[in-house]
Motif scaffolding. Structure first.
Motif, PDB file in Angstrom:
ATOM      1  N   ASN A  59       0.802  -1.215   0.000  1.00  0.00           N
ATOM      2  CA  ASN A  59       0.000   0.000   0.000  1.00  0.00           C
ATOM      3  C   ASN A  59       0.839   1.270   0.000  1.00  0.00           C
ATOM      4  O   ASN A  59       0.419   2.304   0.491  1.00  0.00           O
ATOM      5  N   ARG A  60       2.052   1.198  -0.537  1.00  0.00           N
ATOM      6  CA  ARG A  60       2.888   2.386  -0.624  1.00  0.00           C
ATOM      7  C   ARG A  60       2.296   3.374  -1.639  1.00  0.00           C
ATOM      8  O   ARG A  60       1.687   2.998  -2.629  1.00  0.00           O
ATOM      9  N   THR A  61       2.498   4.646  -1.371  1.00  0.00           N
ATOM     10  CA  THR A  61       2.029   5.701  -2.265  1.00  0.00           C
ATOM     11  C   THR A  61       3.219   6.586  -2.608  1.00  0.00           C
ATOM     12  O   THR A  61       4.324   6.395  -2.125  1.00  0.00           O
ATOM     13  N   ASP A  62       2.981   7.573  -3.445  1.00  0.00           N
ATOM     14  CA  ASP A  62       4.040   8.502  -3.807  1.00  0.00           C
ATOM     15  C   ASP A  62       4.240   9.586  -2.752  1.00  0.00           C
ATOM     16  O   ASP A  62       5.219  10.321  -2.788  1.00  0.00           O
ATOM     17  N   ALA A  63       3.281   9.731  -1.862  1.00  0.00           N
ATOM     18  CA  ALA A  63       3.389  10.749  -0.820  1.00  0.00           C
ATOM     19  C   ALA A  63       4.505  10.388   0.141  1.00  0.00           C
ATOM     20  O   ALA A  63       4.803   9.212   0.372  1.00  0.00           O
ATOM     21  N   ARG A  64       5.118  11.423   0.731  1.00  0.00           N
ATOM     22  CA  ARG A  64       6.235  11.184   1.644  1.00  0.00           C
ATOM     23  C   ARG A  64       6.005  11.912   2.954  1.00  0.00           C
ATOM     24  O   ARG A  64       5.478  13.019   2.991  1.00  0.00           O
ATOM     25  N   ILE A  65       6.407  11.275   4.029  1.00  0.00           N
ATOM     26  CA  ILE A  65       6.403  11.912   5.337  1.00  0.00           C
ATOM     27  C   ILE A  65       7.832  12.263   5.697  1.00  0.00           C
ATOM     28  O   ILE A  65       8.784  11.718   5.130  1.00  0.00           O
ATOM     29  N   VAL A  66       8.007  13.199   6.604  1.00  0.00           N
ATOM     30  CA  VAL A  66       9.352  13.713   6.883  1.00  0.00           C
ATOM     31  C   VAL A  66       9.628  13.751   8.380  1.00  0.00           C
ATOM     32  O   VAL A  66       8.718  13.720   9.210  1.00  0.00           O
ATOM     33  N   MET A  67      10.895  13.798   8.694  1.00  0.00           N
ATOM     34  CA  MET A  67      11.382  14.053  10.043  1.00  0.00           C
ATOM     35  C   MET A  67      12.498  15.085   9.940  1.00  0.00           C
ATOM     36  O   MET A  67      13.158  15.214   8.904  1.00  0.00           O
ATOM     37  N   LEU A  68      12.714  15.833  11.019  1.00  0.00           N
ATOM     38  CA  LEU A  68      13.831  16.764  11.107  1.00  0.00           C
ATOM     39  C   LEU A  68      14.910  16.158  11.988  1.00  0.00           C
ATOM     40  O   LEU A  68      14.687  15.148  12.670  1.00  0.00           O
ATOM     41  N   ASN A  69      16.070  16.759  11.997  1.00  0.00           N
ATOM     42  CA  ASN A  69      17.160  16.228  12.821  1.00  0.00           C
ATOM     43  C   ASN A  69      16.746  16.072  14.278  1.00  0.00           C
ATOM     44  O   ASN A  69      17.108  15.100  14.948  1.00  0.00           O
ATOM     45  N   SER A  70      15.988  17.049  14.787  1.00  0.00           N
ATOM     46  CA  SER A  70      15.571  16.996  16.192  1.00  0.00           C
ATOM     47  C   SER A  70      14.628  15.832  16.466  1.00  0.00           C
ATOM     48  O   SER A  70      14.534  15.370  17.609  1.00  0.00           O
ATOM     49  N   ASP A  71      13.921  15.342  15.446  1.00  0.00           N
ATOM     50  CA  ASP A  71      13.092  14.145  15.593  1.00  0.00           C
ATOM     51  C   ASP A  71      13.966  12.894  15.571  1.00  0.00           C
ATOM     52  O   ASP A  71      13.842  12.016  16.446  1.00  0.00           O
ATOM     53  N   ILE A  72      14.847  12.818  14.576  1.00  0.00           N
ATOM     54  CA  ILE A  72      15.741  11.673  14.459  1.00  0.00           C
ATOM     55  C   ILE A  72      16.615  11.541  15.699  1.00  0.00           C
ATOM     56  O   ILE A  72      16.969  10.429  16.124  1.00  0.00           O
ATOM     57  N   ALA A  73      16.949  12.682  16.327  1.00  0.00           N
ATOM     58  CA  ALA A  73      17.830  12.691  17.498  1.00  0.00           C
ATOM     59  C   ALA A  73      17.232  11.971  18.698  1.00  0.00           C
ATOM     60  O   ALA A  73      17.947  11.657  19.651  1.00  0.00           O
ATOM     61  N   LEU A  74      15.946  11.676  18.667  1.00  0.00           N
ATOM     62  CA  LEU A  74      15.336  10.940  19.771  1.00  0.00           C
ATOM     63  C   LEU A  74      15.678   9.453  19.721  1.00  0.00           C
ATOM     64  O   LEU A  74      15.518   8.743  20.715  1.00  0.00           O
ATOM     65  N   VAL A  75      16.155   8.993  18.562  1.00  0.00           N
ATOM     66  CA  VAL A  75      16.523   7.576  18.441  1.00  0.00           C
ATOM     67  C   VAL A  75      17.950   7.371  17.928  1.00  0.00           C
ATOM     68  O   VAL A  75      18.474   6.259  17.963  1.00  0.00           O
ATOM     69  N   ARG A  76      18.582   8.434  17.421  1.00  0.00           N
ATOM     70  CA  ARG A  76      19.943   8.349  16.927  1.00  0.00           C
ATOM     71  C   ARG A  76      20.785   9.463  17.539  1.00  0.00           C
ATOM     72  O   ARG A  76      20.330  10.607  17.644  1.00  0.00           O
ATOM     73  N   ASP A  77      22.013   9.131  17.928  1.00  0.00           N
ATOM     74  CA  ASP A  77      22.937  10.117  18.492  1.00  0.00           C
ATOM     75  C   ASP A  77      23.669  10.802  17.343  1.00  0.00           C
ATOM     76  O   ASP A  77      24.549  10.213  16.718  1.00  0.00           O
ATOM     77  N   LEU A  78      23.316  12.052  17.082  1.00  0.00           N
ATOM     78  CA  LEU A  78      23.886  12.796  15.963  1.00  0.00           C
ATOM     79  C   LEU A  78      24.965  13.768  16.407  1.00  0.00           C
ATOM     80  O   LEU A  78      25.435  14.587  15.610  1.00  0.00           O
ATOM     81  N   SER A  79      25.380  13.683  17.660  1.00  0.00           N
ATOM     82  CA  SER A  79      26.250  14.706  18.250  1.00  0.00           C
ATOM     83  C   SER A  79      27.576  14.873  17.535  1.00  0.00           C
ATOM     84  O   SER A  79      28.118  15.973  17.482  1.00  0.00           O
TER      85      SER A  79
END
Length: 290
Positions: A185-205
Motif C-alpha cells: 500500500n505504498r504511495t508517492d506521498a512522503r512523510i518527513v522528520m527533522l534532525n531533532s526528531d531523528i535525534a530521539l533515536v539516533r545520536d547525531l552529536s
C-alpha cells in the motif's frame, strides 16, 4: 487573547483523538502588550508590544541533537527527559509548510497526521504489534525502524528562507492506525522528520555538519548495522520504545506535560481541583510563554 490561543491548542488536541479530554483548567494569561517586556518585529527591531509583535522567543532549532534538545526543554520549561520525549509526540499531527520554515512536509511526520496518537514513535522505533513485539524486544528489532533518508531542500527561490536538510520516508497505508509497514500500500506521498526528531533515536552529536547535514545513515539497507550507521540515542531510545508499544501510556504522559507547558510561567500553587477554569497567579520573575 492569550487564553484563547491556549483554549484552541487544548481543543485541537481533544478533537484529534477520542480517548481523553484536555480541559481548560487555568485562565489569566497575559497578552503581549501588558507583559512589560521588550517586543520585536520580524526584523528583530524593538517595537511597541501588540497582538502582532510579542516578546522575542528563541525557538528550538530543527537541527538539535539529543543533548541539545533535552537541554532546550530543560532550560526553558524545566522538563525532564521523559516529559520532552512525550511532548515531541505532538508531531503526530500537523504538517510542515515550506513557505513558513523552508521544510517541505505537506503530509506531515506520520501516515495519519490528523490523529493524535503514538504514530510518531511507531515511525522511529522498529518492531511490529502484529508480530508480538514490545518495548522489551531485542534491541536489533527496535533499532530496525522504517528507513529514513536525508534530502536537501533548495529554497533559492524563497529567500530569505534558507536551504534545509530533512529526512523522508515513503508514506505507507494499512491497518494498525496506518502506522505499520505495508509494502502493498505504498504511495508517492512522503512523510518527513527533522534532525531533532531523528535525534530521539539516533545520536547525531558527532555527525552533524554546519548546514545540518548528517554524515551517518539512519540504518543500513539489508543489514542491521554498518560503520556508517548513526549510533542509537542512549538517553531517549528506551522511552521512545515504550511509547511506540503503549499508546495509552503516551497519551496520558503527553496530556500531563502539554497542560504543564500551557501554564508555564504562572502560579498554580493554589490548585484547581473543582469548578475549573481557575485564575492563575502572576509570577513576576517568570517569563511568560503566551
Amino acid at each position: 487573547r492569550a487564553d484563547i490561543w491556549a483554549l484552541a491548542a487544548l481543543l485541537g488536541a481533544e478533537l484529534s483523538q477520542t480517548t481523553t479530554t484536555f480541559p481548560m483548567m487555568w485562565y489569566g494569561r497575559k497578552d503581549c502588550e501588558v507583559t512589560n517586556e521588550i517586543c520585536m518585529n520580524k526584523d528583530d527591531e524593538i517595537v511597541p508590544c501588540d497582538y502582532e509583535n510579542g516578546p522575542h522567543r528563541d525557538l528550538p532549532s530543527a537541527f538539535l541533537n539529543t543533548t541539545g534538545l533535552l537541554h532546550y526543554f530543560s532550560s526553558e520549561f524545566k522538563f525532564g527527559v521523559s516529559e520532552t520525549v512525550a511532548l515531541m509526540g505532538a508531531h503526530s499531527i500537523g504538517t510542515l509548510s515550506r513557505q513558513n520554515s523552508g521544510f517541505n512536509g505537506p503530509d506531515g511526520w506520520v501516515n495519519n497526521n490528523q490523529l493524535l496518537d503514538n504514530g510518531y514513535y511507531d515511525m522511529l522505533i522498529g518492531g511490529s504489534h502484529r508480530l508480538g513485539h514490545n518495548a522489551n524486544s531485542p534491541f536489533e528489532i527496535l533499532f530496525h525502524a522504517p528507513q529514513w533518508t536525508q534530502e536537501f531542500i533548495n529554497n533559492k527561490k524563497r529567500r530569505p528562507i534558507p536551504d534545509r536538510i530533512q529526512w523522508f520516508h515513503t508514506k505507507v497505508g494499512g491497518d494498525d492506525n496506518g502506522n505499520e509497514l505495508n509494502q502493498d500500500n505504498r504511495t508517492d506521498a512522503r512523510i518527513v522528520m527533522l534532525n531533532s526528531d531523528i535525534a530521539l533515536v539516533r545520536d547525531l552529536s558527532n555527525h552533524t555538519g554546519v548546514d545540518g547535514s548528517i554524515n551517518c545513515t539512519f540504518r543500513c539497507k539489508g543489514c542491521e548495522f554498518a560503520p556508517t550507521t548513526c549510533p542509537y540515542a542512549e538517553m531517549t531510545f528506551d522511552l521512545m520504545a515504550q511509547y511506540k508499544f503503549d499508546s495509552e501510556l503516551w497519551l496520558n504522559d503527553f496530556k500531563e506535560v502539554y497542560l504543564k507547558m500551557l501554564i508555564h510561567g504562572y502560579d498554580t500553587s493554589a490548585g484547581c481541583e473543582v469548578d475549573f477554569p481557575c485564575l492563575a497567579g502572576d509570577l513576576e520573575t517568570s517569563r511568560k510563554m503566551l
